[in-house]
Design a protein around this motif. Sequence first.
Motif, PDB file in Angstrom:
ATOM      1  N   SER A 478       0.836  -1.192   0.000  1.00  0.00           N
ATOM      2  CA  SER A 478       0.000   0.000   0.000  1.00  0.00           C
ATOM      3  C   SER A 478       0.877   1.251   0.000  1.00  0.00           C
ATOM      4  O   SER A 478       1.872   1.335   0.728  1.00  0.00           O
ATOM      5  N   PHE A 479       0.466   2.226  -0.800  1.00  0.00           N
ATOM      6  CA  PHE A 479       1.151   3.520  -0.885  1.00  0.00           C
ATOM      7  C   PHE A 479       0.131   4.633  -0.622  1.00  0.00           C
ATOM      8  O   PHE A 479      -1.033   4.538  -1.019  1.00  0.00           O
ATOM      9  N   GLY A 480       0.565   5.680   0.052  1.00  0.00           N
ATOM     10  CA  GLY A 480      -0.341   6.796   0.306  1.00  0.00           C
ATOM     11  C   GLY A 480       0.324   7.873   1.125  1.00  0.00           C
ATOM     12  O   GLY A 480       1.531   7.844   1.398  1.00  0.00           O
ATOM     13  N   ALA A 481      -0.479   8.848   1.554  1.00  0.00           N
ATOM     14  CA  ALA A 481       0.006   9.963   2.369  1.00  0.00           C
ATOM     15  C   ALA A 481      -1.200  10.684   2.948  1.00  0.00           C
ATOM     16  O   ALA A 481      -2.324  10.560   2.446  1.00  0.00           O
ATOM     17  N   THR A 504      -7.663   6.663  -8.844  1.00  0.00           N
ATOM     18  CA  THR A 504      -7.992   7.977  -8.301  1.00  0.00           C
ATOM     19  C   THR A 504      -8.354   7.894  -6.824  1.00  0.00           C
ATOM     20  O   THR A 504      -9.018   8.772  -6.286  1.00  0.00           O
ATOM     21  N   THR A 505      -7.933   6.828  -6.168  1.00  0.00           N
ATOM     22  CA  THR A 505      -8.227   6.609  -4.756  1.00  0.00           C
ATOM     23  C   THR A 505      -7.177   7.288  -3.877  1.00  0.00           C
ATOM     24  O   THR A 505      -6.107   7.679  -4.343  1.00  0.00           O
ATOM     25  N   GLU A 506      -7.489   7.393  -2.567  1.00  0.00           N
ATOM     26  CA  GLU A 506      -6.548   8.065  -1.664  1.00  0.00           C
ATOM     27  C   GLU A 506      -5.275   7.255  -1.468  1.00  0.00           C
ATOM     28  O   GLU A 506      -4.208   7.810  -1.254  1.00  0.00           O
ATOM     29  N   SER A 507      -5.380   5.950  -1.492  1.00  0.00           N
ATOM     30  CA  SER A 507      -4.201   5.092  -1.402  1.00  0.00           C
ATOM     31  C   SER A 507      -4.194   4.155  -2.607  1.00  0.00           C
ATOM     32  O   SER A 507      -5.225   3.959  -3.265  1.00  0.00           O
ATOM     33  N   TYR A 508      -3.043   3.582  -2.866  1.00  0.00           N
ATOM     34  CA  TYR A 508      -2.904   2.687  -4.016  1.00  0.00           C
ATOM     35  C   TYR A 508      -2.198   1.415  -3.579  1.00  0.00           C
ATOM     36  O   TYR A 508      -1.176   1.459  -2.880  1.00  0.00           O
ATOM     37  N   THR A 509      -2.766   0.278  -3.963  1.00  0.00           N
ATOM     38  CA  THR A 509      -2.159  -1.009  -3.650  1.00  0.00           C
ATOM     39  C   THR A 509      -1.428  -1.531  -4.878  1.00  0.00           C
ATOM     40  O   THR A 509      -2.029  -1.780  -5.924  1.00  0.00           O
ATOM     41  N   PHE A 510      -0.119  -1.679  -4.731  1.00  0.00           N
ATOM     42  CA  PHE A 510       0.719  -2.130  -5.836  1.00  0.00           C
ATOM     43  C   PHE A 510       0.937  -3.633  -5.742  1.00  0.00           C
ATOM     44  O   PHE A 510       1.190  -4.180  -4.660  1.00  0.00           O
ATOM     45  N   GLN A 511       0.836  -4.306  -6.882  1.00  0.00           N
ATOM     46  CA  GLN A 511       1.121  -5.747  -6.949  1.00  0.00           C
ATOM     47  C   GLN A 511       1.712  -6.066  -8.321  1.00  0.00           C
ATOM     48  O   GLN A 511       1.230  -5.583  -9.344  1.00  0.00           O
ATOM     49  N   GLN A 512       2.758  -6.880  -8.307  1.00  0.00           N
ATOM     50  CA  GLN A 512       3.387  -7.308  -9.556  1.00  0.00           C
ATOM     51  C   GLN A 512       3.749  -8.779  -9.423  1.00  0.00           C
ATOM     52  O   GLN A 512       4.451  -9.172  -8.489  1.00  0.00           O
ATOM     53  N   LEU A 513       3.268  -9.599 -10.351  1.00  0.00           N
ATOM     54  CA  LEU A 513       3.459 -11.048 -10.277  1.00  0.00           C
ATOM     55  C   LEU A 513       4.706 -11.511 -11.017  1.00  0.00           C
ATOM     56  O   LEU A 513       5.140 -12.656 -10.831  1.00  0.00           O
ATOM     57  N   THR A 514       5.278 -10.666 -11.863  1.00  0.00           N
ATOM     58  CA  THR A 514       6.446 -11.050 -12.660  1.00  0.00           C
ATOM     59  C   THR A 514       7.687 -10.322 -12.150  1.00  0.00           C
ATOM     60  O   THR A 514       7.574  -9.274 -11.502  1.00  0.00           O
ATOM     61  N   PRO A 515       8.874 -10.853 -12.460  1.00  0.00           N
ATOM     62  CA  PRO A 515      10.096 -10.203 -11.984  1.00  0.00           C
ATOM     63  C   PRO A 515      10.453  -8.934 -12.749  1.00  0.00           C
ATOM     64  O   PRO A 515      11.295  -8.161 -12.295  1.00  0.00           O
ATOM     65  N   THR A 516       9.857  -8.744 -13.914  1.00  0.00           N
ATOM     66  CA  THR A 516      10.141  -7.552 -14.709  1.00  0.00           C
ATOM     67  C   THR A 516       8.844  -6.802 -15.010  1.00  0.00           C
ATOM     68  O   THR A 516       7.773  -7.431 -15.081  1.00  0.00           O
ATOM     69  N   PRO A 517       8.906  -5.490 -15.123  1.00  0.00           N
ATOM     70  CA  PRO A 517      10.102  -4.635 -14.972  1.00  0.00           C
ATOM     71  C   PRO A 517      10.630  -4.659 -13.533  1.00  0.00           C
ATOM     72  O   PRO A 517       9.852  -4.738 -12.591  1.00  0.00           O
ATOM     73  N   ALA A 518      11.937  -4.540 -13.396  1.00  0.00           N
ATOM     74  CA  ALA A 518      12.551  -4.612 -12.081  1.00  0.00           C
ATOM     75  C   ALA A 518      12.479  -3.285 -11.328  1.00  0.00           C
ATOM     76  O   ALA A 518      12.619  -3.258 -10.110  1.00  0.00           O
ATOM     77  N   THR A 519      12.271  -2.207 -12.064  1.00  0.00           N
ATOM     78  CA  THR A 519      12.157  -0.884 -11.436  1.00  0.00           C
ATOM     79  C   THR A 519      10.892  -0.202 -11.940  1.00  0.00           C
ATOM     80  O   THR A 519      10.664  -0.121 -13.152  1.00  0.00           O
ATOM     81  N   ARG A 520      10.068   0.251 -11.029  1.00  0.00           N
ATOM     82  CA  ARG A 520       8.819   0.928 -11.384  1.00  0.00           C
ATOM     83  C   ARG A 520       8.802   2.312 -10.731  1.00  0.00           C
ATOM     84  O   ARG A 520       9.426   2.544  -9.687  1.00  0.00           O
TER      85      ARG A 520
END
Length: 563
Positions: A478-481, A504-520
Amino acid sequence: MRKLWRRGLGMAALCSCAPVLAEPAHYIVFALDSQDRAQAVFYAQVELADGAARAATLDGGSGNSGTDRFLWQGLRKGEAAGGGEIRVPRQLRVEHGNAGETALQHLSAEDPHRAFVLRLPLAQADTLELVGDRQLQRFDLGQLAATASTLPLASVQPARLLQAQRSGSSTAAANSGNRLDVLLIGDGYTAAEQTTFATHANALHTAMFNVSPYKEYASFVNWQPGFVASSQSGADHPPYQAGCTSTSCCADPAAQTDPRAGTFVSTALDSTFCTAQIHRTLFANSSKVFAAAVGFPDWDKILVTVNDPVYGGAGGSFAVLSAHALAPSIVIHEFGHSFTGLADEYTTPYPGFPACSDLGVNPGCEANVTNQTNASLVKWRSWFTPGIQIPTPAGTAGLGLFAGARYLSAGMYRPTENQCLMNALGANFCAVCRQEYVRKLYRGGFGVPAGGIDLIEPGSEYPPAAAPVHYAQGTQRSFGAALLRPSVGNIGLQWYLDGNPVATTESYTFQQLTPTPATRTLELRVTDQTALVQPAMAGDLLTHSRTWTIQVGNDRLFDDGFQ
């Protein structure tokens, strides 16, 4: 003479940083003598909630016809450790008019108690240098601290803070590092009259924040009442005496109608009518006001309410008003000068007032006045009523370019004919003046935060955005402020992942199932959707953002535990 190096003093408006802890600091009040030399009259060690240096730039806002200018330099073990500029008004702002009158006239009044404050973290300097008008003065801060009890105003009592009036959650509202901090001090209230002071403070707060645009952005202001007990109630009322030149009498014939003429009282801050021989000019001793303000050292602006029923007040380094029912209009108008930087729009002459020009000849004019008549170049052209004639003839409805402003009847123009509080008491602020208040909140320059108020509370980001975020592939993060919202109006939220809109929500839940891209790259962008600012005049002031760099790993242990 040592060269004074100038540095930024505040936190950047869009920084992604950890919360700043309170930091011990020097709080020094300087009074100017007849030779314009600074004399230390009060010293205390305080805790600054945001840890940032605050060298008061007390120029009294737009409309002040002269200032004393100082450069200050902090030294730490002989090395430069920060500095800046201080401007102290020579004159008070006096909008002459009796209670109930709307027409205003600017009168010249010398401030008899010129003073300023320097608030400097202990870790930043052990020596202070001041340069003004070719004079260099040096102060050993350690010696000032050691002799604090012997300074002239050592006995001034700090304002005792009452319950603050704030909007939003208590945690967010207490963030002095991301608010406009207004301290309201009372004078002429005895120890038994604290409830009276609280009543007057509440009444002023209500009056001020019922006015647009103060109303829409009340949540951006920490309003802190501070009680100071006086030996007696009220203020001094020097009696009328033709030709008087002393503080014991008043040469202004208006003093003949003063119901309290001849009354002299002992108050904590020496508030008196007929300052500079103008009866309605009610003002206090600046040095004592600044010394009392040590009770809330993070203040950005100071107001003084005086427990006296006679109509009066004035503006300068701070604004003063009496307890008269119509006196709040004085502060509301003066705050337009001292905080927003607006000019008077009325035409009553004020000989010798410094000129301005938007034609590149003199210093540029304030946001609400101009000498530019080319419709395509007028700075508030985005607000023009469609089809209105420029310049605009008298009697025309709408917002345009009306002749007369800044104490001139010709050659200077204002946005409305007579529908603005900077032209007449009892009116509302016009659209151009409302806009400038909002822009000033976001632009900064009024204290701390130096870079303006941030819609994303600095230090509240989760996880912290200053360093890359390690993320374990396949998990959720989860990301937010914490966000700061106007009291009236809406904000827009948009999350971007690698530049693409995703939520457009107050917080954002990030999920990535693959190893790439390695930097987001993840960005939160928050925008004030106010109608008080024209998009063409907003620039980037209304949009604030935070960016996280996400590094993806294929081991769950790679996740640093922030879910």
